[in-house]
Motif scaffolding. Structure first.
Motif, PDB file in Angstrom:
ATOM      1  N   ILE A 102      19.959  23.632  -8.377  1.00 27.72           N
ATOM      2  CA  ILE A 102      19.473  22.312  -8.786  1.00 27.72           C
ATOM      3  C   ILE A 102      18.711  21.629  -7.646  1.00 27.72           C
ATOM      4  N   LEU A 103      19.261  21.688  -6.460  1.00 25.33           N
ATOM      5  CA  LEU A 103      18.656  20.925  -5.361  1.00 25.33           C
ATOM      6  C   LEU A 103      17.472  21.635  -4.715  1.00 25.33           C
ATOM      7  N   MET A 130      14.656  18.033 -12.428  1.00 29.88           N
ATOM      8  CA  MET A 130      15.407  16.763 -12.391  1.00 29.88           C
ATOM      9  C   MET A 130      15.491  16.241 -10.954  1.00 29.88           C
ATOM     10  N   THR A 131      15.740  17.160 -10.017  1.00 33.86           N
ATOM     11  CA  THR A 131      15.796  16.752  -8.607  1.00 33.86           C
ATOM     12  C   THR A 131      14.468  16.164  -8.170  1.00 33.86           C
ATOM     13  N   HIS A 179      16.484  12.612 -10.162  1.00 34.27           N
ATOM     14  CA  HIS A 179      17.715  12.641 -10.959  1.00 34.27           C
ATOM     15  C   HIS A 179      18.680  13.706 -10.461  1.00 34.27           C
ATOM     16  N   ALA A 180      18.654  14.001  -9.174  1.00 28.66           N
ATOM     17  CA  ALA A 180      19.513  15.066  -8.641  1.00 28.66           C
ATOM     18  C   ALA A 180      20.990  14.744  -8.848  1.00 28.66           C
ATOM     19  N   ALA A 215      22.812  15.099  -3.215  1.00 26.59           N
ATOM     20  CA  ALA A 215      21.520  14.797  -3.832  1.00 26.59           C
ATOM     21  C   ALA A 215      20.477  14.341  -2.816  1.00 26.59           C
ATOM     22  N   ARG A 216      20.921  13.907  -1.640  1.00 31.83           N
ATOM     23  CA  ARG A 216      19.968  13.441  -0.629  1.00 31.83           C
ATOM     24  C   ARG A 216      19.328  14.591   0.147  1.00 31.83           C
ATOM     25  N   LEU A 217      19.951  15.761   0.099  1.00 33.58           N
ATOM     26  CA  LEU A 217      19.487  16.865   0.944  1.00 33.58           C
ATOM     27  C   LEU A 217      18.026  17.270   0.726  1.00 33.58           C
ATOM     28  N   PRO A 218      17.559  17.384  -0.537  1.00 30.25           N
ATOM     29  CA  PRO A 218      16.183  17.851  -0.706  1.00 30.25           C
ATOM     30  C   PRO A 218      15.132  16.902  -0.142  1.00 30.25           C
ATOM     31  N   ALA A 219      15.516  15.645   0.122  1.00 32.13           N
ATOM     32  CA  ALA A 219      14.548  14.698   0.676  1.00 32.13           C
ATOM     33  C   ALA A 219      14.419  14.842   2.191  1.00 32.13           C
TER      34      ALA A 219
END
Lengths: 499, 176
Positions: free
Chosen positions: A78-79, A98-99, A103-104, A381-385
């Motif tokens: 997902i991420l 979604m990520t 919406h992650a 959810a913050r990791l991909p940023a």
């Protein structure tokens, strides 16, 4: 039976069992999140620690770790669009969009809840359906398994990034790569170029780490910018939204769980086919199928519910017949034998309390995984940023170490890097990596069952086995249907333009 | 180089791969080549049709994707079933140096791993990457790289008890 249910739970009410369950689930989550290290590695690494403890506690450690790896694998799909294992591949299709849309957290919440609900249903079915499923299982032979693998192949053949032909070429390439090494039937070395390393074949997790994780990092470097455009503070939804989504789509969860249970019951089919099939049925039955592939939460819920339920199903043939439902179950079977548990019909009579202990472990491990998962989702959810200049070296390091860890061979690191370049080129020129991977997964199943079917039933087994024939017809129809629909649509639009 | 030329080059390369694979199956016994031969032939066939298709004058490709098939056309046929965004037309001249750099970074990392083993290579590679990209100040970059390496060492070498590879240069550092 009620006594067995209570006795099964009571066996887990010891301090050691509780501690082992917690350790197993936490460990499984960490292993699941590491690319390439799925349930198989998690179980294999735990095997040396299974001696000399309470039976129920050891089972809690093993099964708890195995169940937690499933959700761990979904997280990276997902991420980061990096499937933690082949079975998590379907999570990439809608989870990562979604990520990208912010919406992650919602996707992770839906994923954890769907896996929990699926897992609970799997456990309940495991408890009550063994006598029903047994005759059905025994009616299926290698020719039917061959048909199932072919069905999986035709389903994913349409997962093409643009060109169907390129998708089919990628599938053939994946199958060809899987044939490197020893032929499973005759033991003939194939395509090994005199290299002993290649005799063992290309490791599936290693190829996947390269094709997805390394290739993604290369793409990220070439493209520049973060993996997701939105920063963590701009998450458009919460974990709770995802939890509500899973409950709102209860029908989908139920259907997907039943599918997962069925796939788990069939020995050797594997959850990867289940995940893809769950995704396909979710799209087929959705009133708004046009949202699929663009970040539809149903595309996350269906595969996760299937994967959750799959474990309960996978335990059934392992316990009742000593036939492992998949690779992880094979390792579990080894552990069972080491612990003195002899699978077979006796498990359903004199050892019923042990079976119910496992059912309870599946339930509790799923609950624990979901609780921990929901608690950490908003942070994950913050990791991909993260800035790509930080993410690229770190993810590459974890992935290449993960590749090394799969078999402890340094050659695997080189192979992962080579597959990384191949994956980058496949992505750039739109030869579907998903097709390649599924081709690799199903190749051995197809070859093995074809040889056995020919040996057992003769050359015309496709027409002498009624179930096989029916399945063949089903495959032909489901493969032809998209083309027929497309033809009809083009004729209808041509008629519309003409008038 | 135009996109079509690039596509043709890749397809040509794949034709060679399939042809070589077919040739290699000739040395195998009938059982061992029972499945590989038809798969390679199928792949070759698909590829040849693809080459013809991508070089047609109208530029139309034989396209069909999962969503179009599942949704009875509710979705555009170019939607990407794998969740990957639609292909963006990339400026080849602009992206090629970046691609070379990416491949170079990867090759350098693999080279370091082979020479020094994974743990030392992770530290050197992450430190160098931070320094080259200038994301962190040098001291901070080295510190972050060191902490990450320590975390990975604890996870893989200590936690998972992985027998580490020490690289081809390891004998040079071993006490005599």
């Amino acid at each position: 039976m009620l006594e067995a249910i209570v006795a099964g739970l009571a066996a887990l009410a010891t301090p050691q069992a509780v501690l082992f369950m917690l350790v197993g689930v936490s460990y499984g989550l960490v292993i699941g999140i590491l690319p390439g290290l799925g349930g198989i590695v998690a179980l294999a690494l735990l095997l040396p620690f299974t001696y000399g403890h309470e039976l129920a506690a050891t089972l809690a450690l093993l099964l708890g770790a195995h169940i937690a790896t499933i959700w761990g694998g979904s997280v990276t799909s997902i991420l980061f669009k990096v499937p933690g294992a082949a079975k998590s591949l379907a999570l990439v299709f809608d989870g990562h969009p979604m990520t990208r849309q912010g919406h992650a957290a919602r996707a992770l919440g839906a994923s954890a809840t769907a896996a929990l609900l699926g897992g609970l249903m799997g456990a309940v079915f495991l408890a009550f359906t063994i006598p029903i499923v047994r005759p059905v299982m025994l009616a299926l032979g290698p020719s039917e398994y061959l048909m199932m693998a072919l069905w999986g192949l035709t389903i994913i053949a349409t997962f093409s990034e643009g060109s169907l032909l390129k998708g089919l070429v990628a599938t053939c390439l994946g199958i060809m790569v899987a044939f490197v090494g020893m032929d499973p039937v005759s033991g003939t070395p194939r395509f090994w170029f005199g290299n002993v390393y290649l005799l063992d074949g290309i490791s599936f997790p290693v190829a996947m780490i390269g094709l997805f994780a390394v290739a993604e990092m290369m793409t990220l470097y070439v493209k520049g910018g973060a993996m997701v455009d939105r920063v963590s503070g701009e998450q458009r939804s919460t974990v709770l939204d995802g939890v509500k989504d899973a409950f709102r789509h209860w029908g989908l969860v139920l259907r997907s769980s039943l599918l997962g249970l069925w796939v788990g019951v069939l020995p050797g089919v594997g959850a990867s086919v289940g995940g893809i099939a769950a995704y396909a049925q979710a799209a087929q039955t959705s009133p708004t199928p046009e949202r699929f592939g663009k970040g539809a939460v149903e595309g996350v819920i269906a595969p996760d519910a299937t994967l959750g339920a799959n474990e309960g199903g996978g335990l059934m043939p392992t316990l009742a017949f000593g036939i492992p439902g998949g690779e992880s179950m094979a390792i579990l079977l080894v552990a069972f034998l080491a612990m003195g548990i002899v699978p077979g019909p006796r498990m359903l009579t004199s050892e019923l309390d042990l079976v119910f202990s496992m059912v309870w472990i599946v339930v509790i491990a799923n609950l624990l995984t979901a609780l921990i998962g929901l608690a950490i989702s908003s942070r994950l959810a913050r990791l991909p940023a993260l800035n790509p200049n930080v993410m690229i070296p770190l993810v590459l390091s974890v992935c290449l170490l993960g590749a090394f860890a799969t078999r402890g061979l340094i050659e695997d690191v080189v192979v992962a890097a080579a597959f990384g370049v191949i994956g980058y080129l496949m992505n750039k020129y739109q030869y579907s990596r998903a097709n390649f991977v599924i081709g690799m997964v199903l190749a051995e199943m197809i070859e093995r069952n074809l040889h056995i079917s020919l040996g057992l039933y003769g050359e015309f087994f496709l027409f002498t086995r009624p179930i096989t024939t029916a399945m063949l017809v089903f495959i032909v129809v489901t493969t032809a249907l998209p083309f027929v629909r497309r033809y009809r649509r083009s004729r209808a639009s041509a008629a519309g333009n003409g008038s | 180089m135009s996109r079509r030329t690039q596509e043709n080059l890749i397809a040509g390369l794949l034709v060679l791969v399939f042809a070589a694979y077919l040739l290699m199956t000739l040395s195998l016994g009938p059982n061992a080549r029972l499945v590989p031969v038809p798969i390679a032939l199928l792949g070759l066939g698909f590829l040849l049709i693809q080459i013809v298709s991508q070089n047609r004058s109208d530029g139309r490709e034989f396209q069909l994707d999962l969503f179009a098939s599942l949704t009875a056309g509710a979705v555009s046929s170019t939607a990407d079933a794998s969740g990957e965004e639609e292909p963006e037309p990339r400026d080849t001249r602009e992206s090629f140096p970046r691609e070379l750099q990416a491949a170079g970074f990867l090759a350098a990392f693999i080279g370091l791993i082979l020479l020094l083993g994974p743990i030392a290579a992770v530290f050197l590679f992450t430190s160098a990457f931070f320094l080259v990209t200038g994301h962190f100040a040098p001291l901070k970059g080295v510190t972050v790289a060191g902490l990450c390496t320590l975390a990975l060492y604890l996870l893989f070498a200590v936690g998972l008890q992985l027998q580490m590879y020490h690289g081809v240069l390891a004998p040079l550092f071993e006490p005599r």
